[in-house]
Every structure is written in C-alpha cells, then in structure tokens.
Design a protein around this motif. Structure first.
Motif, PDB file in Angstrom:
ATOM      1  N   ARG A 162     -17.083   4.968 -21.964  1.00 20.28           N
ATOM      2  CA  ARG A 162     -16.262   5.866 -21.156  1.00 20.28           C
ATOM      3  C   ARG A 162     -17.106   6.904 -20.400  1.00 20.28           C
ATOM      4  O   ARG A 162     -16.732   8.056 -20.273  1.00 20.28           O
ATOM      5  CB  ARG A 162     -15.219   6.592 -22.024  1.00 20.28           C
ATOM      6  N   ARG A 163     -18.281   6.522 -19.903  1.00 19.32           N
ATOM      7  CA  ARG A 163     -19.092   7.454 -19.142  1.00 19.32           C
ATOM      8  C   ARG A 163     -18.741   7.350 -17.665  1.00 19.32           C
ATOM      9  O   ARG A 163     -18.194   6.355 -17.190  1.00 19.32           O
ATOM     10  CB  ARG A 163     -20.579   7.169 -19.359  1.00 19.32           C
TER      11      ARG A 163
ATOM     12  N   GLU B 279     -10.401  -1.721 -22.312  1.00 18.96           N
ATOM     13  CA  GLU B 279     -11.687  -1.667 -23.003  1.00 18.96           C
ATOM     14  C   GLU B 279     -12.144  -3.050 -23.448  1.00 18.96           C
ATOM     15  O   GLU B 279     -13.352  -3.314 -23.550  1.00 18.96           O
ATOM     16  CB  GLU B 279     -11.580  -0.746 -24.223  1.00 18.96           C
TER      17      GLU B 279
ATOM     18  N   ASP C  60     -14.399   7.157 -13.586  1.00 16.26           N
ATOM     19  CA  ASP C  60     -14.591   7.662 -14.948  1.00 16.26           C
ATOM     20  C   ASP C  60     -14.336   6.561 -15.963  1.00 16.26           C
ATOM     21  O   ASP C  60     -14.004   5.424 -15.610  1.00 16.26           O
ATOM     22  CB  ASP C  60     -13.712   8.892 -15.215  1.00 16.26           C
ATOM     23  N   GLY C  61     -14.520   6.881 -17.236  1.00 17.92           N
ATOM     24  CA  GLY C  61     -14.403   5.884 -18.290  1.00 17.92           C
ATOM     25  C   GLY C  61     -13.027   5.288 -18.442  1.00 17.92           C
ATOM     26  O   GLY C  61     -12.863   4.239 -19.071  1.00 17.92           O
TER      27      GLY C  61
ATOM     28  N   VAL D 130     -17.900   0.021 -15.507  1.00 22.48           N
ATOM     29  CA  VAL D 130     -17.394   0.959 -16.516  1.00 22.48           C
ATOM     30  C   VAL D 130     -17.580   0.366 -17.894  1.00 22.48           C
ATOM     31  O   VAL D 130     -17.195  -0.769 -18.157  1.00 22.48           O
ATOM     32  CB  VAL D 130     -15.907   1.298 -16.269  1.00 22.48           C
TER      33      VAL D 130
END
Length: 330
Positions: A23-24, A242, A44-45, A19
C-alpha cells in the motif's frame, strides 16, 4: 497550448499495475517543472489516482474542494528526501476515472505553459470541471441487496484463490447474464441470506434456474449473520484488489449492482460472519418453476414470478471450484 504526449489515463493505468500489497504511494513525475519540483501522477495503495502539485511549505493547509468522489487540497507527503507540501487532486470513485483523467490532462497542458502558476491553474481548471464531477450516486443498497452482493463477492474470492486475477472474467451476473458466474460447462447462481431460522433463498423469474445449454447449474448458498467482528463488503473488495483483481474492473462491476465506493464508510459498518454454506445441483429433483416443470402456456401468462426455496432441505452437493476454471468461457 502544448499537448500532453501521454494521456493521464494511460499513465494511471500503468501505475495501477505497480501498486503493491504494501500500500505504498507509486509516483511518476511529469515534464512540468515548478520551482518546488515537478507535477506528478500518483496512485496510492488503495488504487486512488492523484495529481501532485508541489507548493511552498509555508502555505496554509486548506481543503479547497471535495465531494465523496473527488478531493482537492493541501497534503504533506513524506519520502526519503523528507516531507514536502503538495496540492493533491484525487479521484476516489472509479466511475469518474474517465473525466478525472481528462481533467488532469487539462491541468497539465495549462501548467506546461506557465509552471509557476500551476496551483492557481489547477484551481481554475477544476472550477470549470466541477459540473462533470458531480457527486451523484445510486441510492444506498438495502440489507438484502448488500448481503446478496456479499455472497457473490465471497464466491468470487473463492474463485480468485483457484484462478487468480482471471476470476473476474467468469462473473457475468452484473453484465446482465442469466446466471451470476458462467463457465464453459457449468453456471453458478449465488444466493445469500441472513435468516437464522432457515436457509431460505429467493428465486426470481422462471429462467433463473434454467440450466445453460449443454451444461449444468449449481446454486451456491451462503448463510450470514450480522456481527461487529465480521467482514464488510468494502473489506472484501479491498482484499480482492490486494489479491490481484483489477480495481477498476471490479468496482465497475459492483457499481452495476448498485454499490458506490463513495458510500464505503457507510457499508463498512455493516459486517457479517459466514455461518453456513451449501451447494445444490439444480437437476430434476430440485424444486423449481421453469419451462421444464411448468407448462409454457402457463408460465407465459405469469409476470413478476418470485418464490423461495429452503436449501437446508435440499441435497448438499460438492462443487469443485478448481475444476470449473479449467476451461474458459466460450
């Protein structure tokens, strides 16, 4: 019934490492092929694991079932090949990842015997698993508890800046350690408050301010105020993810502190701005009630000890966070 060669747990763990900050959606197709395409694992992201089941585009879009932890319904997903309809089974609560992975394995095994019946088999299998996917959660955190968690995450964010994803190894408070963060030669106890009149923090028990054997103890204090443009706990959690922290491990730790991702929408409305921070070395001059300052025969007879200290009245010491992480936790 054909066995699943590679477990969904292993696949989701691998996809989780892929990931990106963009966030794709990260997808890995399975060997179960329907007339509309293969079933697929996806993340998902935000790190949410999903099972994608392709269906005919003309089917009615309905929400089959959901709670705050697991959802199952039809979605349109866009890719380079164009939009396509899927039934999406998604887990949004890390504490349910284990049973969720077993559920996905169960669906894939059933669908491998009859791929064209995959949507119906998924619904039937989910029905059997609903009891294990109950939307149970701890009570909502109080304002004081939420601010306390925000303080610890704020220090974790600082630690991540210096030490990257390894920062989580030092956060031992949720694992019932005496101090919030433990390093080889020092420990850090994090305190947070929203009091504007004073920088008063609460100390629990006689051992919380005892220095680690052969090491030093610091109090890292944060003074917040409520603000509609401030930072919420969910925002800070997502930022930490993140920045490279393991989403599963991070959310496992905050769950131990009473935080449920199922209530992220509620907590997102409670935002705070940092207005002041202070660091105090807990030495002989720092006011504390421990066996070093109070006779043990007295402390042994006291239960439920709790007292407050105003950090604003204490010396503001420097804390070299980068230096703390030079050595690993022993």
């Amino acid at each position: 019934m054909t066995a699943v060669v590679e477990t969904s747990s292993a696949i989701f763990a691998f996809l989780g490492t892929q990931v990106s900050a963009a966030r794709r959606l990260i997808v890995r197709t399975s060997d179960v092929l329907t007339e509309f395409g293969p079933l697929a694992h996806a993340i998902d992201g935000s790190g949410n694991p999903s099972l994608l089941i392709p269906v005919a585009g003309h089917q009615t879009c309905v929400e089959d079932w959901q709670n705050r932890a697991v959802t199952f319904g039809q979605r349109t997903i866009k890719s380079q090949a164009g939009p396509q309809e899927f039934l999406v089974l998604q887990c949004r609560e890390p504490r349910l990842l284990g049973p969720f992975c077993l559920l996905v394995d169960d669906i894939l095994e059933a669908a491998s015997e009859c791929p064209q019946e995959a949507p119906a088999l998924a619904r039937d299998t989910l029905e059997r698993w609903k009891e294990l996917l109950r939307d149970t959660k701890p009570p909502l955190l109080s304002d004081a508890q939420l601010v306390g968690l925000l303080g610890e995450l704020t220090f974790l964010d600082e630690l991540t800046f210096h030490n990257g994803a390894d920062a989580l190894r030092y956060w031992l408070g949720p694992r019932r350690a005496r101090h919030d963060f433990v390093f080889a030669s020092a420990s850090v106890e994090v305190k947070a408050t929203v009091s504007r009149e004073s920088f008063t923090v609460t100390i629990h028990g006689s051992k919380q301010l005892e220095a680690p054997p052969g090491g030093t103890l610091f109090i890292r204090g944060y003074q917040f105020e409520s603000s509609p443009v401030g930072t919420s706990v969910p925002q800070l959690l997502y930022r930490l993810v993140e920045n490279g922290l393991s989403r599963y491990e991070l959310f496992e730790l905050v769950e131990k502190m009473g935080y449920s991702e199922a209530d992220a929408g509620h907590y997102a409305e409670r935002r705070y701005t940092l207005i002041c921070e202070r660091t105090s070395l807990v030495d002989e001059s720092f006011p504390r009630l421990t066996q070093e300052t109070v006779a043990s025969q007295i402390l042994d007879q006291i239960t439920g000890l709790q007292y407050s200290v105003d950090l604003a009245s204490q010396r503001n010491d420097s804390l070299d966070i980068a230096a703390l992480v030079v050595e690993l936790v022993p």
